[in-house]
Design a protein around this motif. Structure first.
Motif, PDB file in Angstrom:
ATOM      1  N   GLU A  58      39.455  49.132  26.161  1.00 33.29           N
ATOM      2  CA  GLU A  58      40.365  48.370  26.994  1.00 33.29           C
ATOM      3  C   GLU A  58      40.048  47.134  27.341  1.00 33.29           C
ATOM      4  O   GLU A  58      38.919  46.794  27.803  1.00 33.29           O
ATOM      5  N   ASP A  59      41.063  46.162  27.561  1.00 25.41           N
ATOM      6  CA  ASP A  59      40.815  44.793  27.842  1.00 25.41           C
ATOM      7  C   ASP A  59      40.330  44.708  29.262  1.00 25.41           C
ATOM      8  O   ASP A  59      40.803  45.408  30.136  1.00 25.41           O
ATOM      9  N   SER A  60      39.610  43.691  29.574  1.00 28.75           N
ATOM     10  CA  SER A  60      39.185  43.301  30.964  1.00 28.75           C
ATOM     11  C   SER A  60      39.951  42.028  31.481  1.00 28.75           C
ATOM     12  O   SER A  60      39.835  40.932  30.824  1.00 28.75           O
ATOM     13  N   VAL A  61      40.312  41.939  32.624  1.00 26.46           N
ATOM     14  CA  VAL A  61      40.901  40.734  33.308  1.00 26.46           C
ATOM     15  C   VAL A  61      40.408  40.377  34.673  1.00 26.46           C
ATOM     16  O   VAL A  61      39.768  41.543  35.372  1.00 26.46           O
ATOM     17  N   MET A  62      40.320  39.316  35.214  1.00 27.39           N
ATOM     18  CA  MET A  62      39.842  38.784  36.455  1.00 27.39           C
ATOM     19  C   MET A  62      40.695  37.653  36.823  1.00 27.39           C
ATOM     20  O   MET A  62      40.910  36.619  36.254  1.00 27.39           O
ATOM     21  N   ASN A  63      40.964  37.757  38.341  1.00 26.39           N
ATOM     22  CA  ASN A  63      41.758  36.520  38.760  1.00 26.39           C
ATOM     23  C   ASN A  63      41.147  36.305  40.317  1.00 26.39           C
ATOM     24  O   ASN A  63      41.075  37.488  40.920  1.00 26.39           O
ATOM     25  N   VAL A  64      40.953  35.131  40.255  1.00 24.32           N
ATOM     26  CA  VAL A  64      40.279  34.840  41.935  1.00 24.32           C
ATOM     27  C   VAL A  64      41.138  33.972  42.438  1.00 24.32           C
ATOM     28  O   VAL A  64      41.128  32.702  41.875  1.00 24.32           O
ATOM     29  N   THR A  65      41.757  34.093  43.702  1.00 27.97           N
ATOM     30  CA  THR A  65      42.404  32.980  44.536  1.00 27.97           C
ATOM     31  C   THR A  65      41.462  32.448  45.667  1.00 27.97           C
ATOM     32  O   THR A  65      41.180  33.678  46.205  1.00 27.97           O
ATOM     33  N   GLY A  66      41.221  31.367  45.867  1.00 22.28           N
ATOM     34  CA  GLY A  66      40.268  31.121  47.119  1.00 22.28           C
ATOM     35  C   GLY A  66      40.587  29.591  47.450  1.00 22.28           C
ATOM     36  O   GLY A  66      41.261  28.770  47.003  1.00 22.28           O
ATOM     37  N   VAL A  67      39.570  29.429  48.476  1.00 21.23           N
ATOM     38  CA  VAL A  67      39.404  28.029  49.084  1.00 21.23           C
ATOM     39  C   VAL A  67      37.793  27.868  49.435  1.00 21.23           C
ATOM     40  O   VAL A  67      37.284  28.647  49.802  1.00 21.23           O
ATOM     41  N   LEU A  68      37.529  26.490  49.134  1.00 20.18           N
ATOM     42  CA  LEU A  68      36.080  26.248  49.376  1.00 20.18           C
ATOM     43  C   LEU A  68      36.225  25.373  50.430  1.00 20.18           C
ATOM     44  O   LEU A  68      37.179  24.357  50.489  1.00 20.18           O
TER      45      LEU A  68
END
Length: 366
Positions: free
Chosen positions: A306-316
């Motif tokens: 099974e494929d893997s996915v990652m998403n990160v939304t943010g602010v520094l």
């Protein structure tokens, strides 16, 4: 902290120069897959304390960083440490535990979690070897040879220690004799652009069979900066071919960092894209915000993985010497974002749910 560059001439420096810096960081996280943690409103605690040392004398300089995590995350570890020499303004040699020249650097991401490429040893990786760097106005290239990943156990058939910052192949296989090359062309006026290609090839020594397999990686990468916007895109193709003992699978490899190991698919592609915008403000100590979204997709070549996915939304958020990452990280078949830690990056789980972690990392850098 950043030490001033060594003079462009190769003249001897009369007096030694030393700069010491570091950071103390704390972390808050609230994870969707931890019901007890959610019932108490998340956890806030120690992340790391680190020391950076930079020095130069007679044209030779040092760059080192030592990190102290909790015992559960590997304890103390040397992130990087190398000696360097500038032949000129554009040509440099580094020897020691130095960053592997592969893909977008220094980071293929904007967030505290990095991108998916980090978790399989392809972002901010550091190995033991020698590297030559040419930083021209239009062309940039890196050539390197790495004897092995960082080694802390010098037994005859000893596996690598998992107490490391960079993910490396672990278990009964060891990375040895790896060659790397990276070429970047820089162009543009209003839009500053960088397009490049990276390649690496090395051996995998198996401690059981005493035979040597191989591994390789290829990457195409592109960066664009326009005013306060930045875009990064990368495509990677990776294959690992270990000579394991009979009966042991060859479609997965073991990788380790932060005190523990997990499985990764031996053959895969990774595609990543990040977009960020810097916004300057004058709100007391707060001087800027960096808003971003980073996404990564891992396509495993074995059909039933099974494929893997990652998403990160943010602010520094930058406030004086304090840097705060506020991230919402979501993952599918991601070992650090819910699910099954051991094999999410290899076999994965059919029908797995997305999991998410809200994270705030606060660090004082000095």
């Amino acid at each position: 902290m950043v030490i001033a560059a060594v003079s462009s001439t190769v003249s001897a420096q009369e007096n030694p120069k030393v700069t010491v810096g570091g950071a103390l960081r704390f972390n808050y996280n609230l994870s969707s897959w931890k019901p007890e943690q959610k019932s108490r409103g998340g956890d806030f605690g120690y992340d790391l304390f680190r020391i950076n040392a930079m020095a130069s004398y007679k044209g030779i300089y040092l760059n080192a960083e030592y990190r102290l995590y909790s015992d559960a995350f590997g304890g103390g570890m040397l992130k990087q440490g190398w000696f360097g020499y500038h032949f000129s303004e554009t040509n440099e040699l580094q020897l020691g535990l130095t960053q592997v020249p592969f893909g977008i650097q220094q980071y293929n991401s904007n967030n505290w979690f990095f991108n998916l490429s980090y978790y399989v040893g392809l972002e901010d990786d550091h190995d033991m070897g020698i590297k030559y760097i040419h930083m021209g106005e239009k062309m940039e290239y890196h050539l390197a040879f790495f004897k092995n990943a960082e080694e802390m156990r010098f037994g005859n058939d000893t596996e690598i220690s998992p107490s490391r910052y960079s993910y490396d192949i672990a278990g009964r296989n060891k990375e040895i004799n790896q060659f790397n090359g990276k070429l970047v062309y820089k162009f543009g006026n209003n839009v500053l652009q960088r397009i490049g290609i990276s390649g690496q090839y090395g051996s995998l020594y198996n401690l059981n069979t005493r035979e040597t397999g191989d591994h390789y990686g290829l990457a195409l990468h592109y960066e664009a900066t326009y005013k306060n916007w930045n875009l990064k895109a990368e495509a990677m193709n990776v294959s690992n071919n270990p000579e394991n003992a009979p009966g042991l699978p060859r479609e997965v490899i073991s990788m380790a960092a932060y005190g523990a190991a997990y499985e990764v698919a031996a053959d895969f592609n990774i595609y990543t894209m990040t977009l960020a915008q810097n916004v300057s403000v004058d709100w007391g100590p707060v001087s800027s915000f960096r808003f971003y979204n980073d996404i990564g997709y891992m396509q495993k070549k074995k059909d039933d993985f099974e494929d893997s996915v990652m998403n990160v939304t943010g602010v520094l958020v930058t406030a004086g010497n304090i840097y705060t990452y506020i991230d919402y990280a979501a993952g599918l078949n991601h070992s650090w974002l819910g699910g099954n830690y051991i094999d999410d990056f290899s076999r994965g789980t059919p029908g797995a749910n997305w999991e998410a972690r809200f994270n705030i990392n606060i660090g004082y850098y000095f």
